[in-house]
Scaffold this motif. Structure first.
Motif, PDB file in Angstrom:
ATOM      1  N   VAL A   1       0.843  -1.194   0.000  1.00 41.81           N
ATOM      2  CA  VAL A   1       0.000   0.000   0.000  1.00 41.81           C
ATOM      3  C   VAL A   1       0.880   1.246   0.000  1.00 41.81           C
ATOM      4  CG1 VAL A   1      -1.779   1.243   1.274  1.00 41.81           C
ATOM      5  CG2 VAL A   1      -1.756  -1.277   1.259  1.00 41.81           C
ATOM      6  N   GLY A   2       0.492   2.196  -0.838  1.00 40.38           N
ATOM      7  CA  GLY A   2       1.209   3.457  -0.870  1.00 40.38           C
ATOM      8  C   GLY A   2       0.330   4.600  -0.372  1.00 40.38           C
ATOM      9  N   SER A   3       0.925   5.684   0.034  1.00 41.66           N
ATOM     10  CA  SER A   3       0.170   6.842   0.504  1.00 41.66           C
ATOM     11  C   SER A   3      -0.733   7.337  -0.621  1.00 41.66           C
ATOM     12  CB  SER A   3       1.155   7.939   0.947  1.00 41.66           C
ATOM     13  OG  SER A   3       0.441   9.020   1.491  1.00 41.66           O
ATOM     14  N   GLY A   4      -1.998   7.663  -0.259  1.00 41.79           N
ATOM     15  CA  GLY A   4      -2.935   8.142  -1.260  1.00 41.79           C
ATOM     16  C   GLY A   4      -3.745   7.051  -1.912  1.00 41.79           C
ATOM     17  N   ASP A   5      -3.413   5.808  -1.660  1.00 44.79           N
ATOM     18  CA  ASP A   5      -4.199   4.714  -2.249  1.00 44.79           C
ATOM     19  C   ASP A   5      -5.616   4.720  -1.715  1.00 44.79           C
ATOM     20  OD1 ASP A   5      -2.004   3.945  -3.592  1.00 44.79           O
ATOM     21  OD2 ASP A   5      -1.753   1.982  -2.587  1.00 44.79           O
ATOM     22  N   ALA A   6      -6.555   4.343  -2.588  1.00 47.69           N
ATOM     23  CA  ALA A   6      -7.950   4.189  -2.152  1.00 47.69           C
ATOM     24  C   ALA A   6      -8.201   2.721  -1.872  1.00 47.69           C
ATOM     25  CB  ALA A   6      -8.894   4.691  -3.237  1.00 47.69           C
TER      26      ALA A   6
ATOM     27  N   ASN B   1      -3.411   7.881   4.109  1.00 48.39           N
ATOM     28  CA  ASN B   1      -2.796   9.205   4.117  1.00 48.39           C
ATOM     29  C   ASN B   1      -1.405   9.185   4.723  1.00 48.39           C
ATOM     30  OD1 ASN B   1      -3.232   8.980   6.829  1.00 48.39           O
ATOM     31  ND2 ASN B   1      -5.134  10.204   6.779  1.00 48.39           N
ATOM     32  N   GLN B   2      -0.980   8.108   5.221  1.00 43.17           N
ATOM     33  CA  GLN B   2       0.392   8.052   5.713  1.00 43.17           C
ATOM     34  C   GLN B   2       0.926   6.653   5.537  1.00 43.17           C
ATOM     35  OE1 GLN B   2       0.983   9.453   9.694  1.00 43.17           O
ATOM     36  NE2 GLN B   2       3.071   8.688   9.723  1.00 43.17           N
ATOM     37  N   GLU B   3       2.159   6.635   5.167  1.00 43.89           N
ATOM     38  CA  GLU B   3       2.800   5.366   4.902  1.00 43.89           C
ATOM     39  C   GLU B   3       3.873   5.154   5.951  1.00 43.89           C
ATOM     40  OE1 GLU B   3       4.986   3.404   1.096  1.00 43.89           O
ATOM     41  OE2 GLU B   3       4.091   5.420   0.923  1.00 43.89           O
ATOM     42  N   GLN B   4       3.880   3.980   6.571  1.00 42.15           N
ATOM     43  CA  GLN B   4       4.876   3.715   7.615  1.00 42.15           C
ATOM     44  C   GLN B   4       6.199   3.286   6.975  1.00 42.15           C
ATOM     45  OE1 GLN B   4       4.424   4.400  10.669  1.00 42.15           O
ATOM     46  NE2 GLN B   4       6.361   3.615  11.465  1.00 42.15           N
ATOM     47  N   GLU B   5       7.277   3.700   7.580  1.00 42.85           N
ATOM     48  CA  GLU B   5       8.560   3.366   7.001  1.00 42.85           C
ATOM     49  C   GLU B   5       9.109   2.063   7.563  1.00 42.85           C
ATOM     50  OE1 GLU B   5       8.259   6.123   8.923  1.00 42.85           O
ATOM     51  OE2 GLU B   5       7.780   7.594   7.386  1.00 42.85           O
ATOM     52  N   ASP B   6      10.065   1.599   6.795  1.00 40.39           N
ATOM     53  CA  ASP B   6      10.914   0.489   7.226  1.00 40.39           C
ATOM     54  C   ASP B   6      10.110  -0.753   7.610  1.00 40.39           C
ATOM     55  OD1 ASP B   6      13.061   2.075   6.705  1.00 40.39           O
ATOM     56  OD2 ASP B   6      13.051   2.876   8.755  1.00 40.39           O
ATOM     57  N   HIS B   7      10.645  -1.472   8.550  1.00 41.06           N
ATOM     58  CA  HIS B   7      10.057  -2.779   8.845  1.00 41.06           C
ATOM     59  C   HIS B   7       8.746  -2.667   9.589  1.00 41.06           C
ATOM     60  CE1 HIS B   7      13.663  -4.545   7.366  1.00 41.06           C
ATOM     61  NE2 HIS B   7      14.393  -3.830   8.236  1.00 41.06           N
ATOM     62  N   ASP B   8       8.653  -1.680  10.410  1.00 44.75           N
ATOM     63  CA  ASP B   8       7.452  -1.587  11.245  1.00 44.75           C
ATOM     64  C   ASP B   8       6.463  -0.643  10.597  1.00 44.75           C
ATOM     65  OD1 ASP B   8       5.700  -1.832  13.309  1.00 44.75           O
ATOM     66  OD2 ASP B   8       6.683  -0.266  14.484  1.00 44.75           O
ATOM     67  N   ARG B   9       5.978  -0.999   9.496  1.00 42.07           N
ATOM     68  CA  ARG B   9       5.046  -0.136   8.772  1.00 42.07           C
ATOM     69  C   ARG B   9       3.729  -0.051   9.494  1.00 42.07           C
ATOM     70  NH1 ARG B   9       5.431   0.130   2.602  1.00 42.07           N
ATOM     71  NH2 ARG B   9       7.654   0.305   2.342  1.00 42.07           N
ATOM     72  N   ARG B  10       3.146   1.105   9.444  1.00 36.22           N
ATOM     73  CA  ARG B  10       1.839   1.258  10.057  1.00 36.22           C
ATOM     74  C   ARG B  10       1.008   2.096   9.117  1.00 36.22           C
ATOM     75  NH1 ARG B  10       3.267   3.469  15.008  1.00 36.22           N
ATOM     76  NH2 ARG B  10       2.602   5.510  14.273  1.00 36.22           N
ATOM     77  N   ILE B  11      -0.149   1.787   8.923  1.00 36.92           N
ATOM     78  CA  ILE B  11      -0.996   2.530   7.996  1.00 36.92           C
ATOM     79  C   ILE B  11      -2.059   3.255   8.792  1.00 36.92           C
ATOM     80  CG2 ILE B  11      -2.629   2.338   6.086  1.00 36.92           C
ATOM     81  CD1 ILE B  11      -1.048  -0.142   5.226  1.00 36.92           C
ATOM     82  N   GLU B  12      -2.138   4.524   8.548  1.00 38.27           N
ATOM     83  CA  GLU B  12      -3.206   5.259   9.239  1.00 38.27           C
ATOM     84  C   GLU B  12      -4.351   5.414   8.273  1.00 38.27           C
ATOM     85  OE1 GLU B  12      -1.804   8.848  10.920  1.00 38.27           O
ATOM     86  OE2 GLU B  12      -0.056   7.875  11.832  1.00 38.27           O
TER      87      GLU B  12
END
Lengths: 74, 418
Positions: free
Chosen positions: B386-391, B406-417
């Motif tokens: 998933v990338g930022s801005g994806d629907a 609206n936000q993309e988590q970096e590195d290994h511990d990605r988190r999607i808001e």
């Protein structure tokens, strides 16, 4: 084609379906098709063997050539 | 019949005389008209045997106090089945006839058999050696019998126990086959020709032939030592099983046959598969089919598990439905096999069906989980996809909501808001 002429072929085909399934490399839909084919052959072999009534004839040299007539068996 | 009118001058008080020709004709006609003198069997010793260049054979048949001239024409001599020799004790069959030109009474011979143990063995050994030298008894010549004969020929007498025994056993063991009986004489001078004819008639229309006869004396069984019959057996298109006399009797035909059976009943068993064993084989194949399809279904379940993550809920649902349909079809098919087997398999397949239900993502939603999907329905299985801005859409058990990343988590511990 008569039933007796098909028994050997049907039995061989039945056993071929078992072999094909036992190789275990068929996709499921194909395996089921083979299974159903095998089941039909199984029924056919079973019916031929269970229902056959033996024909016994006697060979006679007649004016018109060799003929076969029923041979009485008590 | 010729007129007996006298052509020479008649004299009073003297009986009218016949010409020699007339007398000879009267004798000939009397002999020919007497049924006792045709198709007659005569036993005697062969002497003065002569073979003419034409192939005809002439000899005298004699005993201690009488003799009679015999003629064996070439065609009959060729069919005799053994070699006549001076001093041989034989039984001949034929017709008595008169030859006016030579003023002789003759026996026109159609067939002959050796008579007495000595003559029998002499002829037997001679034929046996001759055919063995030609290789007719070689093991390499023996042909295998068909496993599933469609037609079985039986050359034997059409009356008596032998044909009855053979038919009874074939009916019990292999009712599928069609039995063709080729009746033949099985003893006497005419038997070899009769057996040869019957074999020739039947051998081209069956898959295997039984040549059989019940027990009898050496003389009774002699026809099965006939050279011509032995050659016919060797040349038969269909393999031949011989069953002649008792087990201790071994005839020339037994040596030539592809298989020798001890008795006619044993011959019937040799040419036929046993229906009971065949039924067991068929049922075994039926059981294997059920076992194998069960394995296939288990394998399919395993693959379904492996694919779970990669299928859309809708697609998986369809897959589940398709599998259900396959299972239903297999239930229907299985129900034809054996009730007990089907019950057991059905229980196992029911369990398999329940497991497939558990694997369904819809069931997962029921348990309170949610699934993230792209707009095209593909499941989002990894945050990295998933990338930022994806629907995206998030699917709950009671419906779905649209979201934007609206936000993309970096590195290994990605988190999607969301």
């Amino acid at each position: 084609m008569t039933e007796e002429s098909n028994f050997e072929d049907s039995l061989a085909a039945l056993e071929a379906t078992v072999d094909a399934l036992s190789r275990g490399d068929l996709p499921l839909d194909r395996a089921l098709a083979v299974f159903e084919e095998g089941l039909g052959l199984y029924r056919r072999c079973h019916a031929i063997l269970a229902d056959s009534e033996q024909r016994v004839t006697k060979l006679i040299a007649a004016a018109e050539g060799l003929i076969e007539e029923p041979f009485p068996v008590e | 019949m010729d007129s007996l009118a006298v052509t020479c001058e008649s004299r009073p008080g003297v009986p009218e005389a016949l010409t020699v020709t007339q007398l000879a004709r009267v004798i000939r006609d009397t002999v020919r008209a007497n049924p006792i003198l045709s198709r007659i069997l005569v036993r005697g010793e062969v002497s003065n045997l002569q073979r003419a260049p034409s192939g005809h054979v002439f000899f005298t048949l004699k005993d201690a106090t009488a003799q009679i001239s015999c003629t064996l024409f070439r065609e009959d001599a060729e069919m005799l089945g053994f070699d006549l020799e001076d001093g041989m004790d034989v039984v001949v069959s034929g017709d008595v006839d008169v030859f006016p030109r030579r003023g002789s009474v003759q026996l026109l011979i159609k067939a002959a058999t050796p008579a007495g143990v000595g003559a029998f063995w002499a002829a037997y050994q001679k034929t046996r050696k001759k055919l063995a030298a030609e290789g007719l008894f070689d093991a390499a010549r023996k042909r295998p019998l068909p496993s599933f004969p469609r037609k079985i020929g039986v050359v034997t007498s059409e009356v008596g126990a032998v044909v009855h025994d053979i038919v009874t056993i074939l009916r019990r063991r292999y009712p599928i086959a069609h039995i063709v009986i080729a009746p033949a004489l099985v003893q006497g001078p005419e038997a070899p020709a009769s057996l040869r004819r019957a074999l020739a008639f039947v051998a081209d229309r069956v898959d295997v032939v039984i040549v059989a006869r019940g027990g009898g004396s050496l003389e009774d069984l002699w026809c099965f030592n006939d050279e011509g019959l032995a050659r016919a057996v060797a040349a038969s298109r269909a393999p031949v099983v011989s069953a002649i006399g008792h087990e201790t009797d071994v005839t020339i035909v037994d040596f030539v046959a592809d298989v020798r059976a001890a008795t006619p009943s044993a011959a019937a068993e040799l040419v036929s598969p046993d229906a009971t064993e065949l039924m067991a084989r068929i049922n075994g194949a039926g059981r294997s089919l059920v076992g194998e399809i069960h394995e296939a279904l288990r394998g399919a379940r395993g693959r379904a598990t492996a694919l779970r993550e990669r299928l859309s809920p809708r697609g998986l649902q369809r897959g589940v439905e398709a599998n259900r349909a396959l299972l239903e079809r297999s239930f229907a098919a299985l129900s034809a096999v054996a009730p007990r087997e089907v019950t057991r398999q059905r229980e196992r397949l029911d369990a398999l069906g329940r497991r497939l239900d558990v694997l369904s993502p819809l069931a997962t939603l029921q348990r309170g989980y949610a699934i993230a999907e792209r707009e095209d329905g593909h499941v989002v299985a990894h945050a990295a996809d998933v990338g930022s801005g994806d629907a995206l859409a998030v699917r709950f058990q009671d419906g779905r909501i649209r979201v934007h990343v609206n936000q993309e988590q970096e590195d290994h511990d990605r988190r999607i808001e969301l």
